[in-house]
Structures are given as structure tokens and as C-alpha cells.
Design an enzyme around this catalytic site. Sequence first.
Site, PDB file in Angstrom:
ATOM      1  N   ARG A  86      -3.534  -1.199  -6.197  1.00 60.83           N
ATOM      2  CA  ARG A  86      -2.649  -2.366  -6.101  1.00 60.83           C
ATOM      3  C   ARG A  86      -3.078  -3.357  -7.161  1.00 60.83           C
ATOM      4  O   ARG A  86      -4.204  -3.306  -7.658  1.00 60.83           O
ATOM      5  CB  ARG A  86      -2.742  -3.020  -4.734  1.00 60.83           C
ATOM      6  CG  ARG A  86      -4.168  -3.374  -4.397  1.00 60.83           C
ATOM      7  CD  ARG A  86      -4.280  -4.125  -3.103  1.00 60.83           C
ATOM      8  NE  ARG A  86      -5.686  -4.388  -2.844  1.00 60.83           N
ATOM      9  CZ  ARG A  86      -6.129  -5.090  -1.814  1.00 60.83           C
ATOM     10  NH1 ARG A  86      -5.272  -5.572  -0.944  1.00 60.83           N
ATOM     11  NH2 ARG A  86      -7.409  -5.309  -1.658  1.00 60.83           N
ATOM     12  N   CYS A 116       8.177 -38.646 -10.444  1.00 58.81           N
ATOM     13  CA  CYS A 116       6.826 -39.185 -10.535  1.00 58.81           C
ATOM     14  C   CYS A 116       6.148 -39.257  -9.174  1.00 58.81           C
ATOM     15  O   CYS A 116       5.160 -39.937  -9.000  1.00 58.81           O
ATOM     16  CB  CYS A 116       6.831 -40.553 -11.208  1.00 58.81           C
ATOM     17  SG  CYS A 116       7.724 -41.804 -10.306  1.00 58.81           S
ATOM     18  N   ARG A 139      -3.088   2.819   8.931  1.00 59.55           N
ATOM     19  CA  ARG A 139      -3.390   1.488   8.387  1.00 59.55           C
ATOM     20  C   ARG A 139      -2.154   0.637   8.204  1.00 59.55           C
ATOM     21  O   ARG A 139      -1.061   1.150   7.971  1.00 59.55           O
ATOM     22  CB  ARG A 139      -4.026   1.620   6.994  1.00 59.55           C
ATOM     23  CG  ARG A 139      -5.294   2.405   6.980  1.00 59.55           C
ATOM     24  CD  ARG A 139      -5.815   2.399   5.564  1.00 59.55           C
ATOM     25  NE  ARG A 139      -6.431   3.657   5.247  1.00 59.55           N
ATOM     26  CZ  ARG A 139      -6.904   3.978   4.040  1.00 59.55           C
ATOM     27  NH1 ARG A 139      -6.786   3.119   3.039  1.00 59.55           N
ATOM     28  NH2 ARG A 139      -7.467   5.116   3.842  1.00 59.55           N
ATOM     29  N   HIS A 143     -15.696  -9.911   1.681  1.00 66.98           N
ATOM     30  CA  HIS A 143     -14.646 -10.777   2.186  1.00 66.98           C
ATOM     31  C   HIS A 143     -14.716 -12.169   1.586  1.00 66.98           C
ATOM     32  O   HIS A 143     -13.734 -12.705   1.073  1.00 66.98           O
ATOM     33  CB  HIS A 143     -14.747 -10.864   3.715  1.00 66.98           C
ATOM     34  CG  HIS A 143     -13.769 -11.805   4.311  1.00 66.98           C
ATOM     35  ND1 HIS A 143     -14.093 -13.098   4.638  1.00 66.98           N
ATOM     36  CD2 HIS A 143     -12.457 -11.649   4.590  1.00 66.98           C
ATOM     37  CE1 HIS A 143     -13.036 -13.680   5.123  1.00 66.98           C
ATOM     38  NE2 HIS A 143     -12.018 -12.834   5.115  1.00 66.98           N
ATOM     39  N   LYS A 161       0.820  -1.196   0.000  1.00 73.50           N
ATOM     40  CA  LYS A 161       0.000   0.000   0.000  1.00 73.50           C
ATOM     41  C   LYS A 161       0.861   1.255   0.000  1.00 73.50           C
ATOM     42  O   LYS A 161       0.652   2.165  -0.807  1.00 73.50           O
ATOM     43  CB  LYS A 161      -0.916  -0.004   1.231  1.00 73.50           C
ATOM     44  CG  LYS A 161      -1.845   1.192   1.284  1.00 73.50           C
ATOM     45  CD  LYS A 161      -2.750   1.142   2.505  1.00 73.50           C
ATOM     46  CE  LYS A 161      -3.739  -0.004   2.397  1.00 73.50           C
ATOM     47  NZ  LYS A 161      -4.557  -0.155   3.596  1.00 73.50           N
ATOM     48  N   MET A 174      -5.270  -7.366   9.319  1.00 71.02           N
ATOM     49  CA  MET A 174      -4.664  -6.461  10.306  1.00 71.02           C
ATOM     50  C   MET A 174      -5.564  -5.251  10.571  1.00 71.02           C
ATOM     51  O   MET A 174      -6.661  -5.164  10.048  1.00 71.02           O
ATOM     52  CB  MET A 174      -3.261  -6.088   9.844  1.00 71.02           C
ATOM     53  CG  MET A 174      -2.294  -7.273   9.959  1.00 71.02           C
ATOM     54  SD  MET A 174      -0.617  -6.844   9.522  1.00 71.02           S
ATOM     55  CE  MET A 174      -0.774  -6.619   7.767  1.00 71.02           C
ATOM     56  N   TYR A 183      11.664 -34.328 -17.419  1.00 70.38           N
ATOM     57  CA  TYR A 183      10.210 -34.191 -17.357  1.00 70.38           C
ATOM     58  C   TYR A 183       9.714 -34.335 -15.919  1.00 70.38           C
ATOM     59  O   TYR A 183      10.431 -34.823 -15.044  1.00 70.38           O
ATOM     60  CB  TYR A 183       9.527 -35.240 -18.246  1.00 70.38           C
ATOM     61  CG  TYR A 183       9.704 -36.661 -17.765  1.00 70.38           C
ATOM     62  CD1 TYR A 183       8.813 -37.216 -16.829  1.00 70.38           C
ATOM     63  CD2 TYR A 183      10.752 -37.448 -18.218  1.00 70.38           C
ATOM     64  CE1 TYR A 183       8.980 -38.507 -16.370  1.00 70.38           C
ATOM     65  CE2 TYR A 183      10.919 -38.743 -17.765  1.00 70.38           C
ATOM     66  CZ  TYR A 183      10.036 -39.281 -16.842  1.00 70.38           C
ATOM     67  OH  TYR A 183      10.205 -40.541 -16.377  1.00 70.38           O
ATOM     68  N   GLY A 201      -7.829  -7.750   5.272  1.00 68.84           N
ATOM     69  CA  GLY A 201      -8.655  -7.871   6.471  1.00 68.84           C
ATOM     70  C   GLY A 201      -7.973  -8.539   7.642  1.00 68.84           C
ATOM     71  O   GLY A 201      -8.618  -8.810   8.647  1.00 68.84           O
ATOM     72  N   SER A 206      13.651 -42.157 -12.568  1.00 71.14           N
ATOM     73  CA  SER A 206      12.458 -41.399 -12.208  1.00 71.14           C
ATOM     74  C   SER A 206      12.477 -41.248 -10.694  1.00 71.14           C
ATOM     75  O   SER A 206      12.495 -42.233  -9.962  1.00 71.14           O
ATOM     76  CB  SER A 206      11.203 -42.139 -12.663  1.00 71.14           C
ATOM     77  OG  SER A 206      10.073 -41.387 -12.297  1.00 71.14           O
TER      78      SER A 206
END
Lengths: 991, 991
Positions: free
Chosen positions: B409, B911, B140, B527, B70, B151, B931, B149, B844
Amino acid sequence: MVPFRAFESDGDEGYASAAPSLIRVTGPALRLHANSTRRRPYMSPTKMVYGFGGGKADGNATMRNLLGGKGANLAEMATLKIPVPAGFTITTEVCVHYYQSGRKWPRGLDTEIQRAVAKVERIMGKKFGDPKKPLLLSVRSGARASMPGMMETILNAGLTSKTIGGLIKVSGNERFAYDSWRRLMMMYSDVVMEKAAGIEPKDGEGIRVQLEHIMEELKEKKGYKSDTDMTVDDLKYLCDVFRKRIKKVLKKDFPDDAQAQLKGAVNAVFASWMGKRAVNYRRIENIPDNWGTAVNVQAMVFGNMGENSATGVAFTRDPSTGENVFYGEWLVDAQGEDVVAGIRTPNSLRTKSMTPEQKKAGAVSLEKAMPKAYKELEAIRKKLEKHYHDMQDIEFTIEEGRLWMLQCRSGKRNGTAAVRMAVEMHRERLIKSDEAILRVKPSQLDELLHPAVDPSAEKKTSPITVGLPAGPGGATGVIALNPDTAEEWAKQGKQVILTRIETSPEDVAGMHAAVGILTARGGMTSHAALVARGWGKCCIVGCGDLKIDYKARTVTVGDVKLKEGDHLTLNGTAGRVYAGELPLLPADPERNKYYKDLMKLADKRRVLGVRTNADNGADSDRARKFGAEGIGLCRTEHMFFGEGRISAIRELIVASRNRDKTKAHAGRKKAVAKLLPYQRKDFIEIFKAMKGLPVTIRLIDPPLHEFAPSEPEQIQMLSHEVGMTSKELTNLLQDLHELNPMLGHRGCRLGISNPELTEMQSRAIFEAVATLQKKKIKAIPEVMIPLVGHTNELKDQSAIVHRVAKEVMKAKKVKFKYLVGTMIELPRAALTADQIAQDADFFSFGTNDLTQTSFGFSRDDIGTFLPEYLERGILPSDPFQQLDQEGVGQLVDIGIAKGRATRPDLKVGICGEHGGDPSSVEFCHRAGMNYVSCSPFRVPIARLAAAQAAIKFEHGELTKAAPARKSVKKAAKKAARKGAKKTVKKSARRK
Amino acid sequence: MVPFRAFESDGDEGYASAAPSLIRVTGPALRLHANSTRRRPYMSPTKMVYGFGGGKADGNATMRNLLGGKGANLAEMATLKIPVPAGFTITTEVCVHYYQSGRKWPRGLDTEIQRAVAKVERIMGKKFGDPKKPLLLSVRSGARASMPGMMETILNAGLTSKTIGGLIKVSGNERFAYDSWRRLMMMYSDVVMEKAAGIEPKDGEGIRVQLEHIMEELKEKKGYKSDTDMTVDDLKYLCDVFRKRIKKVLKKDFPDDAQAQLKGAVNAVFASWMGKRAVNYRRIENIPDNWGTAVNVQAMVFGNMGENSATGVAFTRDPSTGENVFYGEWLVDAQGEDVVAGIRTPNSLRTKSMTPEQKKAGAVSLEKAMPKAYKELEAIRKKLEKHYHDMQDIEFTIEEGRLWMLQCRSGKRNGTAAVRMAVEMHRERLIKSDEAILRVKPSQLDELLHPAVDPSAEKKTSPITVGLPAGPGGATGVIALNPDTAEEWAKQGKQVILTRIETSPEDVAGMHAAVGILTARGGMTSHAALVARGWGKCCIVGCGDLKIDYKARTVTVGDVKLKEGDHLTLNGTAGRVYAGELPLLPADPERNKYYKDLMKLADKRRVLGVRTNADNGADSDRARKFGAEGIGLCRTEHMFFGEGRISAIRELIVASRNRDKTKAHAGRKKAVAKLLPYQRKDFIEIFKAMKGLPVTIRLIDPPLHEFAPSEPEQIQMLSHEVGMTSKELTNLLQDLHELNPMLGHRGCRLGISNPELTEMQSRAIFEAVATLQKKKIKAIPEVMIPLVGHTNELKDQSAIVHRVAKEVMKAKKVKFKYLVGTMIELPRAALTADQIAQDADFFSFGTNDLTQTSFGFSRDDIGTFLPEYLERGILPSDPFQQLDQEGVGQLVDIGIAKGRATRPDLKVGICGEHGGDPSSVEFCHRAGMNYVSCSPFRVPIARLAAAQAAIKFEHGELTKAAPARKSVKKAAKKAARKGAKKTVKKSARRK
């Protein structure tokens, strides 16, 4: 009746099927060869055959890997101008090649052998296959490591219908010539024609048994008592009948060509390397399958040419006591196999060492019978000891008054003898102190530490018989009459005395399983004696009046009749056999002055500290007497099982299941308060016993359900105490069940869930220290947090310990030193040791659990597959007995290096079962640990092993890289730069 | 009724006890500070306060770590000349220091704050605490990561009996002034005087509830419907009564001093950082405790000054669909908290987006009501998107016609919206393709892959009500009326719909546990909506006609009455609520064109291959449609449970217990012969489904006792089949029991003991391949040997596989390609990977088992301690969900490096369950794997995560060292030198 040790490496059966396992274990390089080479294999142009004789030799004693032990020493003796029949050695490399190429000879081997035979012919003045002056050859195995009786031998090769006339003429002894021929037929038909060919007859139908049966029938018919009673005609007849029977049974003529006999004999020796017995023996002795055996081909000399011929076996010192006296046995007019076969009882070499029985029987020593040859032998004895700096095991033959040496090698000895010889040779300046330390296998000390029969109990009873004391110490157990039974009963946890007429190489597994061995036949150099001595096992041989009936399963001595399964007690040091179970006394090596001297040398040399694993005053005391320098692992959980304690820990279990955290805490607090006084008392005892030496105490480790009641009455009792119904309690306890308790809620996880436990145990420890300190008794506690896997676990637990220490110091108004450390027993702990070391004053590697988690093996469940793994060579050894340096060892190295990177002065030890295993102790030294910790009885073994490791490391014989050690040095340097010299020196010294 | 999002970082309770945990997790460096600094802590002379306003700012948007999100954005907007009330930010560093020093302010902070206040006074032309033109301040929180919400916030600080006169005069609005004062009293007494002071009143007895009660009573007495009905006198009366009640309850005067109010408010924000709710939220979101929060102090502007004042919340694009339209809500004459508190229902910003209901109710859009301010806002919307290249979430206030921006934000969005925005912004050239890929959290895709309510089922029934579609997808489950119940039922395995009048930050745990969320009140920015969107959870809010009776535990809509526990189905995409259980359809992301475009971008960018874990045709097919490039793990054991199969495997178990090896072999051979056709059929199906993509088949892994019968009838049946008595069979089966089956006779150990099994499975695989090949269907089998710990195990098993492959090729007269590899799932395997790679074409990593053995955690048993470990921060996350890179990751790195040292072209994958976890996929990329393999539904997630990993790695954002990757390059170089270019290129590309 089977000769199992005809001059050391003959043998008799079984090698047909196991060959593929060589291929399996030799790895990809060899496999490549085996697959890619279909033609006759090419062998690099290295020498394949090494000759010796006539005061010269191609090889020498250092070439044991190439020539085998026997070949190398024959060459060495030849060079020392000791009389050795000329001969040659085919190298072990040829054997390895033989298996790689599907049992074919490498190119050029025939030619090399022909040339070597020609050289022997020149030296001996005889010709192989010559009808006039025929040379006969012996063909024997000889591996890098001695494998007594496990492989094959052929004697008298070269004797055929064409050469027998010449032999008769040259020896002037027709009977001897035909006796030699029938021996050749018996051996060759069995070893070469039947076994090496892979023929597997049914029990009792083998060719050898059939031929022996023919001979026994003849003797019986003629009323002969001994083989020597047979006449020339008898022997001629036997040779004739033998030939026919061989042809009939094996569908092949007995070869009547000297060259064919030689080739067959060489192949038979190669084949015997993969014989079942040899393979089994190698498993037990950890000898790799891919070493291969050499083949020794040597001119025959004959101890059976009459009254001025003889044969014998000797040790340059007494192999059972270690005393510096010439010790051996001989037989007149005999071949080597007769000495050990038990057919005739041999006599002592020296007049002095004749037994009363021998004297009574009119036996004569070699010293007296052939003084010239004896004197020559005595001189050779001295020459060999001086040359080899060690006790030698020798074999000799006297052919018509002329002495020939057939073998010399470092002699096997039991632990007692090994210790005495090492110490005395050091005193005699024959060897240096390092050499003396290396002379005794750590495992041999086991024997000195073994129990003995209680002398006071022995006084009150009489032995049923007395035999030769072949393996010292005492043993008591039940009679098993065959090796299989011995093995089976031992598996069931019984102590077994293997009781046999005589033992043979087939019996080794049963012998290994038995706590003691008793035989009716055989001398101190018999198979049973040799093997038992090698293993440090209690053993009595040659109990002639022991009648063993395998069918009735009984053992009789006079009018004492025992059944299989009855108890027997052996005093292997005195050779006395008792019926029933006599009490054994624990070992007290402190009475043995040689042992004490050796340990002094070892203690000076070793760098590693040696501690013990003990959790009560008595064990601690014993271990300290065995030389333990502290306790490396004091488990606390056993302490919870006493009365009063177990109910308190059960209350804690119930309380900890309370969902209300406040109530759970209060309940646990109440429960641990009851445990505190007990624990404090335990620790006071242990600290007292250790007299100011450090004591590493591991906080509770096993899952709590191990303490939970299981019997309905116990549950009911507990339910009353905690105010629940039995059903509620049963449900609660069922919740504790874990699928894999080894990986469950245990170790520090318990202390994290139940901080009250950690607090109570810490308090008990520190209050014990404070109490003792007030009485001026020093106590050094090292608190160890088990099963840490993440640094935060240790932070959590060590914070409690430190807090309690402070509280106790304040409350009791004392100051004391203490350490807080952790077990490294999970792979993750080793891998993150740098973080963990932030809060640890010391690491102790718990290699039992580390092995379990690294391999993913549950020690409780490996029975289903590990035996097969070992049998098939998938694992080289049981990783719970011998630390797996290749895998688990890496984690140890990583753990130490990372731990010391954070904390250069970190104290590091090991407290798994491996702490008492010599090869693992070597590893610990190499890895740069400060100490090993093992069970009390293994403390002396670890002390010796640690000294040997230090010596070997210095000589570069511990070959594996030593990253941890490097890191110690690095860390030391780094810290020194920072000026922290004192700390580092301490760590480098590893005290 | 409690405001939980009064302009984003207010909140209301709970931070008393958790502070020590900050100390615990911050590690030794912080601890050192905490211990050593007893004096007022010294703070390095860095700037502690950053001012903004008047077109200038000390900070900017990049300083989010220091200023919080903020603060950084307020500074950035100020610099962009966007109208922002002047103010200043106290840095996060100050907060960290505050906790290190036992909740004290660092030296010099007061002075810096005073100076900053003075600057604000100059810019705003008002003075803090001034009786004439008083400046009021908002205070704030603002952390690095958004914690909506969680704090505290204090508004109107500076309003006292001395300043209220000035405020009345300046605003000309007495009612407004007293309304502001009573709001300050309600907030301040609660947040500062009660909570931050650590007072814990009983439920319903908190000061705020008491004050609210007083106000409600007044309104009731006077018959007011709304707060706005209250008169000046009412408010004056309330201020008076409030002050007295505060004094009475909290034993302290309400502070009547502006400076005291400011200081109290700042401390309250700091304190709220360690509030229970904030701490819990951080656990869920993996936000470290030691980041701390910044504090933003800013001049108050007022949206509640009459008809030309307003307040609102907006998103620059639609956060639930991603559509490029301005999206927001506003309220006339209101303060921020009113928008989200649900007291008054806000209206749309744009006229176009007004709902029919809004129009019917006569609501007006901001566009229409205040066109000038709206135009200004539209301009700012565009400016911000262009500047930030992202959708912004903004808050604004219009004070007497003048627009003020209070916050901007990056806006939270659900998965669907995130995907659309990323793709559209890329098309609009607002962002590059890499940025587009990074814009979507892989876990957000989950939402697109979530099921939806079956439309055909929806057609057949009617919704009981319709609400706002706050979280798309479908969910069905039982009604839970409070979060605790939801959590508990979810633990029991129930699907739960959390149904609430409205949700508050206290409910997050229950919301997390539920499969769907339904609320009666609140808008799309409420909320519940925000939180559900963050988690991609199905959610419907603002169902006004839903009557929820917490006491009666019922939910009523019209005449439909449901009880807690009854079934409910939500269509979160349409906002429709159904009674009962409607069928859900599996997700089909392929219908979403934005998703398809995004995946195209990702697939171009990623280096890692993505495979799936599947063991039947249907799963294989689905996974391939989700983009799987092969099967990375096809388990074969599930295949044994079918009829006919299970009895065959049971016969095998019995046969394998036969002591006679020949009989055991014959029995097993007979049993596996029955299994062969089944297995072959299974494999044919899977190969067909995968259409020529590689299929990694793991040979049987679990211990055989998992297949053993347990029911008496089953045992009896089997005993007939195998010709044993039930008792014999029972005994035999009991022998199979293992103490720690996880570490027991399983994996390749089974194949070694039962080679017939390995042979049968290999044969089934290869015969399936051969059968398909004859039909011109390509199949690429990769045979995987599980649980290898020693190279010899793999040698043994791979030899069987290779032999069978040859036999099948010969018998079926075909040629096919195949690979043989192994799982690396034991620490020892990773440590000796160089040896194991000799016989492995691929590795693997089975990170499930590797985690179990590295930590020594049994996954089945961790329930007893792991929750506590996570709660107390002893472990940062569940290592079975997120790969433990610090520990287990080392083994993976070691395994890959060593494996490729032996075999540079070694194919490597993973895996375990981690294959679908984004942070673990990042690790796999870094480690140089070829992979990852995961469950079908996670395939798209892994594809995106892999692309993000590639981008981050290139930008150096994957910070950890990458030894394995180095080794790949090294190995590639080495191999290239040898000329094996083709192979290596392939491996470097990792396909």
C-alpha cells in the site's frame, strides 16, 4: 403666539445646519451630481412650473409626487371649476435640484416663473408690482406627504412702498393695506431674512420676537385689547418702526421690490425643507429626505377685509368620530392664521353644532351669518367627497362675500373616525370594500384597542376641568410641563401627560413620548389636536380654565393646584381631565360596530393567518377574543419561575454539571420529574383557552444560568438541597457564566445536552393533550425546537419528541395529532432550510434573533449606537421594530424557498415582534408565509395589515420580487404532478 | 505486549456500544432502509466476494472503495504476477449492509464465500477443514482509508482437533502446529468470543490477559526466557489448559469447526468497524462512519516454520527521510506480529543500513541471510514503485525459502520524507509536477515548519539517552505517563511529552494531545512511530534503557531519575532525549532544498494569492520570508496597549461619554492626537518589513471597554488625568458593560460614534506612507473597515478615509495609491454585498465572526456544548477550524457574486483563521477569491493547499458548484465588453 399652521404649511424656524444630510442619504447617483457639477446645474428640459386657475390647470390630483399634495389638489379643484385663486406650483424636482447644486436655481426657472406670474395676472386682472392694481402673492410649501406646520409660508408678497397705494385704492381700505404690510414684514424678516439666511439669534432675540414686542408695547401703551383695535396710524407707525428695526438688526434693508420678495420667499420655502423641525418630523414619519418640497405661489385673497369677509377650516366629515356631518370653524374679518393661532376663538360652521358655550357667548354660525357662501361651501363639500371618494380637509376664505377655496386634501382622522368613515362610505357605495380596508392604517386600530378610563371610577369623582376631546381613549400619568422633560421621563419608563398652554411644532418629540397630551388653548384643528389624532394618542385641547405657570412648574384649575410630576388622568373621548390616577379599562373593540364590520371585510380578504404569542391562559383567552386563530409562540421558560419550579430547575443545573454522565443523567431525571406536573397543568390551561385552535409550544430557550440563584441565601438554600457546600456551589455557578449568552448554551443546545428536559416538556405537552382528549376537549399541539442551526440538531431533538408522543399515546391509550417544527432564527438555518425541512412539519421565523445575528447586533446593547444610527440616517429604521426586508428579509425568502423545495406543504409563520408590524406583515404575505403571530393587542392590527397586503399584492403594489411565493407555486405544480394535490392546495391557501 | 499491527489491521478491543451512531449519521436514505427492512435484508445482486491468487484477480487497485485498500492491492499484486497467497475479499458494501440490517449477513453471502474458499483450495492445493492437507486462513479488515491497528485480525482459522494432524504431517513440524493453535485460541477467544460478543470484562480480567498469564506462569516455572523456548509438550499443555479456561470464563466451547471459526472471524472484523477505538480514530481523521470495512480472507503462509522461514515489513524508500533506499526490518522464524510487538528486535533488510549496535549484537541482514529471497524482494520493490508511482509499504513472509507478499500500500511518511519523495520522484520522472504537488499533505509541511531544539544548547549538555528518531522536530514539555494525564494536562494548557513503555491504539487521544512522544520499546515501524509520523509529531521510540515505573510514576535512565511532571526535551530528528527544558529554535524550512523545490512547483501552479495576518514588524518580516505576498490582516488594536497609548485611549473612552457633543468631540480629538505618533511609527515598521507588498490594515475593532481600566489604582490614576472623582469614573465605566460584547459597540460602529478615531488611524497610515515615500520606500496601504452590516456604515467611514488621504497628500505634497475596503463578517453584509461593493475596493471575509453569527455560536462560550456536538456527530467538525462550506460557505458565495455584480474587479480575500486550513483554502479557490491570509507559520501550508486546489479544480475534483467563479467569468466578460480589459484580466488572475 407663533402661527404654526397659517393655512397649513407655514412655520417659523430652524433649518440652518442639517442640509448635508440630504447629500448623505441620497446615494451615489446624487452624489455624483453634487461633485461633478460646479457650474449652474443643467436641468433636463422638463416643465418646472405648473399653472392653475380660471377653471383650468396644467396639473391634476395624480401628480402629487411632482407638485406636492397641495399643488396637485389646487390644480384638481381648478379643473373641477371650484373657485381657486389663480397661481402656479414649482415642482419638487426643482427643490431636489436646488440641493444637488448647492442651493442654486436651475437654468430657465426664472423665465418660467415670470411667464406663470403673467398668467396669474391675466386671470386675476391685477399686476404683480403694479402701483395701480397690485397683485399680491402667497408663497407656500407643499410636499408629497403632508408635514403640517413643518415648513415656511410667506403671505402678501408684492406689497411695497410702490404698490401700497394701489392696494388702498382698490380695496378702499387703508387700514387693511397697512395691516397686510406689517404682517408681511414680520413674516418675511423672520422667515426669509433671518432663518433662510442661516442667522441664529439667541433665544428671545429673533427679529420676529422683537417686532412682536414693539407691537405689544404699542398696544399696551394705547390700552388696546386686540390687534383689531389698532388704527391706520398705529399700523403706519409700526411699518415704519419695523423697517428700521429690521435694518438695524439684520443689517439689510427690507426689500421694497416685488420680484425680490418673490424670489426670497421661494428660496425660504426650499430652505425650510432641510429645517431641523422638518427633518425631525420626517424621521418620525419615515419620509425620505430626497423627496423635496414643491412651492405654491398663489394670488392672495383676503378674509380680513371687513364684516363680509371671513376665513375658515373644515372637514367634510367629523374627523374625530367619523360621523357624516360637515364639521368646521370660521372667523369673520380674519386671515387664515388667526383661526388656528388661538387669538380669537372660532365658531362652528353649522348652527346645529354650536356648543352651549358658543351660544351663550353670542357666537354665530357661518350658516346663519353668510347663508349664500355657506350654501356654496356645502355644495363644494359634496362635490369634493364625490370626486375624491374620501373625507376632505379644506381651507377657504370669503373676500367681500366671494368664496375662494385655498386648499383641499384628504383629511387626517383618528382611528375611530377612520374606521367609521371607511365602513360608512362603503355602505354609501362611495368606495368598494378593498378601498374601505385600505382606508384605515393598521396602526390606527391601536387607538380602538387602547384603554379607556374606567367609567365606574369616573362616576365616583369629578373632573377638574373639561376640554375638547381631540384624541380618544384614556391615559394616566404624571404631568410634564415641557417636551424635554416628557421625553426624559418617558425614557425612564414613566407614563407622562404632556401639559402645555399650547403645543407647537417644536414639541413633537415630547408629544410622541407622552401617553397623553393636554393643552389650555386651541381648537380641534389646533396643532396638538392634529398631531395627536395622527398618532392615535389620547389628547384634550382648549381647556381654557387651566392656568399653567411654567416658572412655578404648576398647573392650577380653580383652587386645585397641581405640581409638575403630579398624577393626572385624561378621558380623551369625552374631554374630561381628572387629578390623580384613575384606573384604565383595557380596550374592548368588540363594542364598536364599525370596527367589527371592518374586520369582517378584512378577514374575508386576507390570505395570511393571524396567531398570537401567549404563554398563559388569560393572554390566550384575550388573544382569541381579538381574533387570534391559534398560538404561534408559547414560550415555556416563564413557566419555570414559579415556586417549586425554580428550585427544580436549579437542581437540574447542578446535576448537569456532574462529570459522571450516569450521575448527571440520574440527577437531571429526578429534577425534571418535579417539573412535569407543573408544565402539564400550564399546557392544559392554554389548550383549554384556545378551544381547539393550534398551539405552537417552543421548548425551553434561554440559557440555564438565567435560572441560577444569585443571592447568597438562595445559594445556601440550594446547596443544602443538592448536598454541596456553598462554596462548591458558587464555583459551579460561576462556571455557567458566559461572555456572550446570546450566542451561548441555549435553545436546542440545552435540549441536546439535557435530553431529559426535552423529554419532560414533550411529555407534559402530550399528557395535557391526552388528558383533555379524554374530556372531549380538542387540543392541537405544535412542538417547536428553538435555535436550530444544523439539521442534525433538529433530528436529535425531534426524535425525542416523536418517541415521547408514541409513548404517551401507548400509555394513555389515545391517538392525537401533533406537529414538530423549528424556529428559523439563525442565518445558517435559513441557508440550509432544505436539509432542516426534512424533519420539520413547520418553520416559524424568529426574526428577533435572526435580526440580531444577521446584523451582529445584541438587542440588549444597541442603546450605545442605534439612536445615533437612526438620527444620522445610517439605518432607515430600527430593524427590531420594522423587519429589515433588504437584508434579513433575504434570509426569510431563502429559508422559505429552500424549505418548501424539500417539503412543498411546509407550514411557515413568523413569531418575532415583527409579526405585529404592518410593513413586516406585508413582507410576510409577499414571502408566502401561512401566518404571522404577534402579541394579543396587535392581533387586530395584523388582521387588517394582512388584508391590505393581500389587496396591494394583487394590485402589484408590493413591488419587491417574491421568490418564495414563486417557489410555493412551483412546489405546488411539482407536487400536483406527483398527485399530491390535496396537500398542496392546503399550502397554497395557507391556512 | 498486545499486537496492534499484526500485518496492519488487527487490533484488540472495544466496539460494543457505538453502533447506533452509524445510523444517526448516515442520513435519511439509510434510515429508511433500517426502518423498513425487518426481514433478512435483500441485497442487490451485485458481487459480494472478489477472489485473487494464482496470477489472477477479480478486482484491481482502483476498487479501493469497494474492496478496501488492502483487498484492492492484493488483487492488483496478483494480477502483476507477484506471489500472493490466494484469497478473497468481502466488500465494504456487505459491511454497510450488515449494520443496516441489525448485524445480519445479506442473502447469498454464505454461498459466495463457500465458492471463493473452494477456489483458494484449488489454487493452494489444500482444503479448508481437511484432516489431511488442511488450508488455514487469515481473516483481516481493510477499509478505504488506512486505519492502522484500529480493527481486528484472526490468524490460523481452520485449525481444529480434526485438522491439526494434517498440519503436523504436511509441515513436518509438530511444535509449529501447536504453536499456531495456541495463537489461534488466544486471538479468537479474545476477538471473536469476548469482544465481538459484547462482553466487557473488568480491567485485567479479559480472557486474553488470563491466557497470557497462564503462558507466562509456565515460562517462569520452566525458566524460559523466550516463547521459542517452549517445547511441543508445553504447547500441547497450553492448548489444553486454554480450551478449559475459555470454556470456564466465556461459558462456551472454543469452536472446533473450521467453518464456524471462519464465520466468527468475519463477524468479528465487521464488529470491530464500530469498535470504540476505530470510531475515535475516524473522528480524528475525518473518516465517515458509513464507509464500512472490507474483510480479507487469505490462505495462511508461515514465517515461523524454522530457520529458512522469516517475516518482514519494508518501505520502498525511507519513510522518515524520504531517501531513495530500500528500508525495512525482518525476523527469522517468526510470524508477522512478532516484528512489531517488540518481543524480539528485528534486523535491517540491507547490510548497509545495519546499525553499529545491530552489528555488535551479531545480527544479520536479510540481504546476507537469504540472498535469493532478498533479490526477489528488491525486484518486487522496483516493480511496485514503477507500477504505483509511489513509495510502497509492504509486508512479506518467507515460508521455507519461498517469498510471499502479504500486503502493499502507499506508505505513510512524515512531512520531510513526503516533500523529498515528491520532489525526487518528479526528478526521476516517476510522477508529473501536479502529482508531486498533490503528494504532500499541506498539513505535513507543518512539520518542516516546526521548531527544532537549539543546537548550541544541545552542545552544552548531554542527552540522557538516545532512541530511534521516529518523528522529526523538537519538543519540550512535562512528562505524562499515561494518555489520560496527557490529555488533561494539555487541556490545562501544558506542553506534554507522553512517555510510555510502548504505545497502543488505545493511546491515540493522549498521543494527539502531546507535543512529543517517547517510548522505551518498538522500532521505526512500531505503533508510536507510525502514528506520530502521520501527524507530523516529534517522536522518539525504542529507548531501551529507559525504565518506566507506572506505579512509582517515575522514569529512570541509569542514575537519572525523573518524576511524572518533570521537564523533558526531545530532538526527534536525531533521537536524542534531554532532561529539563532546552530552548527550541523556530523552524527554518528555507534550509531544506526539497521544500524549496516543492514550493516553487506549487507557486507556479496556484491561482490564489497568499497573504499573512501580522501586526508588527517582526511577524511581517517572518511571514514575508515564508512566502507571504502581503498582509491580509493587520489588526491595530494590539497597538493600543503599549505605555502612553493605553492612557490616551482611556481618555478617549471618557471623552466619548460626554453628553455635550462639542465637548465629546474636543475630548476625543485631544486623546487621539496623543495616539497618532505611536500608530504612525507602528505602520512605518510594518510597511518597511513588507518591502512594497500590500498591507491591509483593519481599523480598530474590539469594543472600547476592553481598554478600560479595571484595577482601582488604574481608575484612580485615570480619574486624575480626566478630572473626575474615582466614583464618577467608576460609574461611567460601568455604563460601558455590555451583555453580549460580541454583538455590541465595536467594529465600524466605534468609528461612526468616534469619527476622530477613524480619522486618526487613517492619518497615521497615510502619513506613514508619505514619510516612506519621501525615503523612496514603497508602501501600499489597503484600509479595511470592520464589521460593516449596512452600506451606509461603509459610506460614512470610507468618506473619512478618503478625505484624510486627500488632506495628507496635500499637506505632505505627495501622491500615493491606496484602497479602501471592508470585512465581510456579518450575514447581512454578505447578503447586501452588491450595495456595499459600491464603496469597497476590496472585500475580506472575516470567517471567524461570520461563523459566529451564522451559527449563533460565541467562540468564547462553545466549550459548554461543542465537544459534545463533535463527539455525537451533530456537527461534522469544529466550524471555527474548518470553514462550514454548507452554511457559512453559502454566504461567502453570495457575498462574492453580489459584490462582483456591482464591481467586477472587486478584490476578494479571507482573513479568518480558516485562511490557513487546507480544506478551507480549497473552498476559497473554488469560490473565486483573489487571496487567502493566514498566520505566518501557515503561509507555506496555504501556498501548497492553493496549488492543490487549482489542480483539483482543473480535474473536477472540487465537486461543489462554483457560482462565484462563474460570476467572476461573467463579470470579466461583461467588463471586457466595456473595454475594461486590463482590470479584469488582473482580477481573473487574482493577484
